[in-house]
Design an enzyme around this catalytic site. Structure first.
Site, PDB file in Angstrom:
ATOM      1  N   ASP A 188     -51.112  19.483  36.643  1.00  0.00           N
ATOM      2  CA  ASP A 188     -50.505  18.147  36.702  1.00  0.00           C
ATOM      3  C   ASP A 188     -49.394  18.095  37.749  1.00  0.00           C
ATOM      4  O   ASP A 188     -49.323  17.174  38.565  1.00  0.00           O
ATOM      5  CB  ASP A 188     -49.934  17.769  35.331  1.00  0.00           C
ATOM      6  CG  ASP A 188     -51.011  17.574  34.274  1.00  0.00           C
ATOM      7  OD1 ASP A 188     -52.193  17.470  34.651  1.00  0.00           O
ATOM      8  OD2 ASP A 188     -50.673  17.535  33.083  1.00  0.00           O
ATOM      9  N   GLU A 236     -52.776  23.716  32.457  1.00  0.00           N
ATOM     10  CA  GLU A 236     -52.707  22.258  32.476  1.00  0.00           C
ATOM     11  C   GLU A 236     -51.399  21.780  33.093  1.00  0.00           C
ATOM     12  O   GLU A 236     -51.381  20.875  33.935  1.00  0.00           O
ATOM     13  CB  GLU A 236     -52.845  21.704  31.059  1.00  0.00           C
ATOM     14  CG  GLU A 236     -52.552  20.226  30.930  1.00  0.00           C
ATOM     15  CD  GLU A 236     -53.564  19.378  31.645  1.00  0.00           C
ATOM     16  OE1 GLU A 236     -53.159  18.420  32.314  1.00  0.00           O
ATOM     17  OE2 GLU A 236     -54.766  19.671  31.535  1.00  0.00           O
ATOM     18  N   SER A 241     -58.002  15.544  33.543  1.00  0.00           N
ATOM     19  CA  SER A 241     -56.634  16.031  33.679  1.00  0.00           C
ATOM     20  C   SER A 241     -56.207  16.021  35.139  1.00  0.00           C
ATOM     21  O   SER A 241     -55.014  15.937  35.431  1.00  0.00           O
ATOM     22  CB  SER A 241     -56.527  17.472  33.167  1.00  0.00           C
ATOM     23  OG  SER A 241     -56.363  17.519  31.792  1.00  0.00           O
TER      24      SER A 241
END
Length: 635
Positions: A324, A320, A536
């Protein structure tokens, strides 16, 4: 004589305002909040009385309604104060507790042996933090703590808490008590799969190192690329996104642009070597930025740069965080990136009675730290890819976190969140009602749904792993003013008629606000190239575009966009490409359909940077006066 009478009256008034210890001792307690443990949390044992816990007491703001009113004014493009943001000192005057509130709380704590020397205060004195034992906390709050477990996470929590009756109007929330907020990274459940894991996660689809590059020389990009030439819908890259949303031809104009930011929770991190490997293939001019972004640790957060160990790999830790950062740098370079890494979750096993439980409340820990920073240290935009089902978050906690987002908006920061990955609710967790996501349901953030495909873009779903772009209606927060009127929510509700009637609250804050690509993103994790789905990916994609938009505004001497939603719903929607196909199915239903105009599946649609820039630059602003010359605004 008159003087003596005056002094007597003054002393009498002080005694009424600040109750004596004896009165505090005998003041009856009243239950302030009750919140049952979510189904996924299992009680393990009674908390040991000697264990330590850190309590955070949130005092009611003396002017909370005024704070929200001020935000709506400065973010409303029809208001003459549009984008006239508050300084840190300005904000403190709005967020400080009412007169005498702090003294009342200090007197109460003192009765229970908690002295002022052991307390920490936020700059506005609206938060009081201290360490104490479970025994003392139970006495203080008239409650009982137990240890609960959810998967590999532990939390020491109580199912209710109480305060003396005279403090009910003084205290907003006390945590950790009833909050079982178990933050989820939005893509954790949406990873393209080839095998299984004991966490019921989908494994990651490994692909070739140059997937999605379309054979284009990244060092000499033609400026007239079309989405068809730049995009492979089975492997979405920064080049595809830059072409699709119109940022490829834009060059950052300011010499020292304001930074953009992301936040890491759950022991996530942003590995520089992975980011540099990603940049080498997909954004060669950003290799140095990938290796040198700024990392700030909050509450012991560690942005790990060593290779992930086997336990971390099994948990997908770092995936994750890398996703990002790679999206933000891949689209918005050379805007500087800051990563906030917040201390991790409770330990993965039941600890001994002599070892303190980690009771970190991640959002409050991060937001309270961030709001205390000087104006020069705040980013122009923040991307957050974490959240939870709204009903699992205690209402008092949700309101307090939401109010903190409003405070960031007052200081000119745009907060961008992903709308969730299970449509209107994961089928396994639905009974009758659709499930909203928090913090997307907070009216002071901008929620981003996911799309896939190029011409046209449609609501993103993936039947292979259960990913569906999230959306719905809050049961905690009413519909904000910017969603009123015939052009958005009311029109949509009239269009769908009685569809799913009584499974959602049509008067609640609706989300998402906008959408962006969120299907089969290319990312580098643990040295290999992978593909992931999820909002996300959508949140940092949209945040990147806002970071570039803020640069264009700064080059013209204009303030940053700040809290976006009133502008989006009044005029910014014209800069979005409508998404009219697909739905956000969930809870064993078809969910909400995408239609012309705003809808619960895709918001206003996907952004066009050139049109956003044109609309944003069209505005002209009044001179920003210092706060002491704006005194009439406070009356």
């Amino acid at each position: 004589m008159v003087g003596q009478r005056y002094i007597a009256i003054l002393i009498w008034g002080i005694c009424l305002a600040f109750p004596t210890s004896d009165k505090q001792v005998h003041e009856p307690y009243t239950v302030q909040e009750v919140h049952t443990a979510p189904p996924t949390w299992r009680r393990i044992r009674r908390a040991t009385r000697t264990e330590q816990i850190t309590l955070n007491i949130g005092l009611k703001h003396g002017r909370a309604s005024e704070l929200e009113r001020q935000l709506l004014e400065i973010s409303n493009p029809s208001n003459p104060r549009y984008r006239q943001y508050f300084s840190l000192d300005d904000l403190h005057s709005l967020s400080k507790p009412p007169l005498g509130a702090v003294e009342q709380v200090l007197a109460w704590l003192s009765v229970h042996g908690i002295q002022q020397d052991n307390l920490q205060f936020s700059p506005a004195r609206d938060w009081v933090t201290f360490n104490t034992s479970i025994q003392q906390a139970e006495s203080l709050l008239g409650t009982e703590y137990s240890v609960y477990k959810n998967g590999n996470s532990l939390a020491t929590r109580a199912l209710q808490w109480s305060v003396p009756s005279n403090l009910q109007g003084v205290i907003d929330t006390i945590q950790p008590t009833t909050s079982f907020w178990h933050l989820k990274a939005r893509d954790r459940q949406q990873i393209n799969s080839t095998d299984d894991s004991n966490l019921n996660l989908h494994a990651i689809e490994a692909v070739g190192p140059n997937v999605g590059s379309m054979g284009i020389d990244m060092s000499h990009l033609p400026k007239d690329l079309t989405p068809r030439e730049a995009c492979n819908v089975t492997a979405v890259t920064p080049l595809c996104l830059r072409v699709l949303y119109g940022t490829l031809g834009y060059s950052v104009q300011t010499k020292e642009p304001k930074h953009m930011a992301l936040v890491n929770f759950l022991e996530e991190f942003n590995n520089r070597s992975d980011l540099a490997q990603f940049a080498k293939t997909y954004r060669p001019d950003a290799i140095a930025a990938a290796e040198g972004f700024r990392d700030l640790s909050i509450a012991g957060g560690i942005n790990q740069q060593s290779p992930a160990n086997p336990d971390q790999l099994s948990e997908r830790l770092g995936l994750e965080g890398n996703l990002d950062a790679e999206i933000l740098i891949g689209i918005a370079h050379p805007i500087p990136l800051t990563a906030y890494t917040v201390g991790g979750p409770p330990p993965p096993s039941v600890s001994s009675s002599s070892f303190p439980e980690n009771t970190n409340e991640p959002y409050l820990t991060w937001l309270n730290w961030l709001l205390a920073q000087p104006d020069s240290e705040l980013p122009s935009v923040i991307s957050s890819s974490y959240g939870e089902v709204e009903e699992t978050v205690p209402l008092s906690y949700a309101r307090r976190v939401c109010l903190a987002f409003a405070q960031l908006g007052l200081r000119g920061v745009s907060v961008i969140t992903g709308s969730g990955d299970h449509g209107v609710g994961h089928p396994a967790h639905c009974e009758k009602d659709f499930l909203a996501n928090f913090p997307d349901s907070c009216p002071w953030v901008t929620s981003v749904g996911a799309t896939k495909g190029i011409s046209p873009e449609v609501v993103a779903t993936n039947p292979d792993n259960g990913f569906v772009s999230g959306g719905g209606f809050s049961r905690y927060f009413p519909r904000p003013f910017y969603q009123e009127g015939k052009n958005s929510i009311d029109r949509y509700l009239a269009e769908i008629g009685s569809l799913h009637e009584k499974r959602f609250d049509p008067s609640g804050r609706a989300f998402p606000d906008v959408a962006a690509q969120g299907y089969r993103y290319v990312t580098v994790w643990n040295g290999t190239t992978r593909l992931v789905d999820g909002t996300s990916a959508s949140a940092p994609t949209f945040a990147s575009i806002i970071a570039l938009l803020n640069d264009a505004l700064a080059a013209e001497g204009q303030p940053a966009m700040g809290f976006l939603n009133p502008w989006l719903y009044e005029e910014g929607w014209r800069a979005f490409t409508d998404v009219t196909e697909g739905s956000n199915e969930g809870c064993n239903t078809t969910g909400f359909p995408a239609i012309e105009g705003w809808d619960v599946a895709s918001g206003w649609g996907t952004p066009s940077f050139p049109r956003l820039k044109e609309l944003a630059l069209r505005r002209r602003f009044r001179l920003q006066l210092p706060w002491y010359l704006r005194w009439k605004e406070w009356w």
